[in-house]
Design an enzyme around this catalytic site. Sequence first.
Site, short mmCIF file in Angstrom:
data_model
loop_
_atom_site.label_atom_id
_atom_site.label_comp_id
_atom_site.label_asym_id
_atom_site.label_seq_id
_atom_site.Cartn_x
_atom_site.Cartn_y
_atom_site.Cartn_z
N ASP A 1 54.39 42.43 64.14
CA ASP A 1 54.55 43.75 64.77
C ASP A 1 55.97 44.25 64.59
O ASP A 1 56.60 44.75 65.53
CB ASP A 1 54.18 43.70 66.25
CG ASP A 1 53.97 45.10 66.84
OD1 ASP A 1 53.74 46.05 66.06
OD2 ASP A 1 54.04 45.24 68.07
N VAL B 1 58.74 44.94 82.57
CA VAL B 1 60.10 44.52 82.24
C VAL B 1 61.06 45.08 83.27
O VAL B 1 60.99 46.26 83.65
CB VAL B 1 60.50 44.99 80.82
CG1 VAL B 1 61.91 44.47 80.48
CG2 VAL B 1 59.50 44.49 79.79
N VAL C 1 62.27 48.70 84.04
CA VAL C 1 62.65 49.53 82.88
C VAL C 1 61.51 49.71 81.91
O VAL C 1 61.64 50.45 80.93
CB VAL C 1 63.88 48.93 82.15
CG1 VAL C 1 65.10 48.95 83.06
CG2 VAL C 1 63.58 47.51 81.66
N GLY C 2 60.38 49.06 82.14
CA GLY C 2 59.24 49.23 81.25
C GLY C 2 57.99 48.65 81.88
O GLY C 2 58.06 47.72 82.70
N SER C 3 56.83 49.22 81.52
CA SER C 3 55.57 48.74 82.06
C SER C 3 54.46 49.01 81.07
O SER C 3 54.42 50.08 80.45
CB SER C 3 55.26 49.43 83.39
OG SER C 3 54.04 48.97 83.92
N GLY C 4 53.59 48.03 80.89
CA GLY C 4 52.47 48.19 79.98
C GLY C 4 51.31 47.33 80.41
O GLY C 4 51.33 46.68 81.46
N ALA C 5 50.25 47.34 79.59
CA ALA C 5 49.04 46.61 79.93
C ALA C 5 49.28 45.11 79.99
O ALA C 5 48.63 44.39 80.76
CB ALA C 5 47.94 46.92 78.91
N LYS D 1 61.05 39.69 81.83
CA LYS D 1 59.80 40.19 81.26
C LYS D 1 58.64 39.39 81.86
O LYS D 1 58.46 38.21 81.57
CB LYS D 1 59.82 40.05 79.74
CG LYS D 1 58.58 40.60 79.05
CD LYS D 1 58.73 40.58 77.53
CE LYS D 1 57.53 41.16 76.83
NZ LYS D 1 57.68 41.17 75.36
#
Length: 457
Positions: free
Chosen positions: A143, A35, A27-31, A50
């Site tokens: 953040d 997730v 459901v999510g991807s980043g550097a 995660k």
Amino acid sequence: MDPNSPKSWSIHTRQEITAKYQILEQVGSGAYSDVYRGRRISDGLIIALKEVHDYQSAFREIEALQILQRSSPNVVALHEYFWREDEDAVLVLEFLRTDLASVIGEAKKRGQGSLSVGEIKRWMLQILNGVEACHRNLIVHRDLKPGNLLVSDDGVLKIADFGQARILLEHNNVASDNEQQPYEQAVSEQQSYVNPSLELIDKEEYFRGLDQFKPQNVHHDEADKETNSCLATCCTASDLDDDPFKTSSYSCQLEEGGGEYGALGPLTSCIGTRWFRAPELLYGSTNYGLEVDLWSLGCIFAELLALEPLFPGVSDIDQLSRIITVLGNLSEDVWADCSKLPDYNTISFGKVESPMSIGSRLSHRSADEVSLVSKLLCYDPAKRATTTELLQDKYFLEEPLPVPVSGLKVPSTKNRQDEDSPGRVYEYEDMGSDSDLDEFGTFKVTTSNTGFSIQFP
């Protein structure tokens, strides 16, 4: 990467995880993380998995969430985590499919006034309760933004994404990389630095007390200055190439910690998301505490009220310019210690004769609502209202009263998918750090024996 290699980077190859959880979808991807939505095999509970690829982000998030587990219902729950040598940490979190950014986005589509005052108050109170729990345990999130405030189907808001969080210790310092634990020890021990006897104190004493938790300014050597990357939300290699600030502290500093396992190091100004970043951070401060979260709260509350971001800067300089346009110039008249900021004498702006004021930016809101935001958005960190003070503010005690959580409108669909949080579906556009200055037209550079300064019109 070969799944049989020592570090597979793939959650699907981890038998200790797949034996307990069915992985349904990414459901999510980043550097720094990926997730997945998953299901606990034992009872069918839907959870978020995660997988964090960065050691210090994983360490911070796990430690902060362990401390906060019983502190507030408004902090995302950590069910368990998996972490061993030569593998990424995998956090098992409660799954929350939407966030406050989606709430704001849906309200904006419906038009001004679509969020009632009672709804706004309930969202604010939930945020305050979550942040108050963090600050009570001397955790600064660093953040806070609508996309990191997740929302359950029944309207409960929970603070998430503690990968940038820092725990301010009660031992007269901030955790330092000079006292790094070995990898195995850091993972297994997970010490919690909670002050169980922390009591409510008056504001002057509160901020005086914070001074002992602030680190001294850190001086990096020349090798540190040549680093090619900072935090993912702040700088990339392209940000530093041809940067006119490269020899100045205004350039994003080396991310806290050092080396592969640098989990906790000295503070840096290169944190958070630009639209919610406190002015002292924009001026390069590395000597700050919980107050940076309070500024972020003011920006979040203003966005809830206006359904638009208050300071949507397209670069760090533009961010400062927008703040100054509203609050006026930063000077020792409004904050006696501002001249101590690392880049205060490096960056200057023309005199703003007639600042817009927060009231003009929230022209359709009540005086009490403007006052609430103004208590948070002030230059002097010590003058920002604490979460404890805000929870007792008359605004929440007067009609219309906050609606019950069950009365909140929770979006039934997601906005744009974001990268790092379970259920996080909101992404602000272009909020990294400066990569060039073309948009500002002319500006004056003055050199001296000690460096240079830049003045913007």
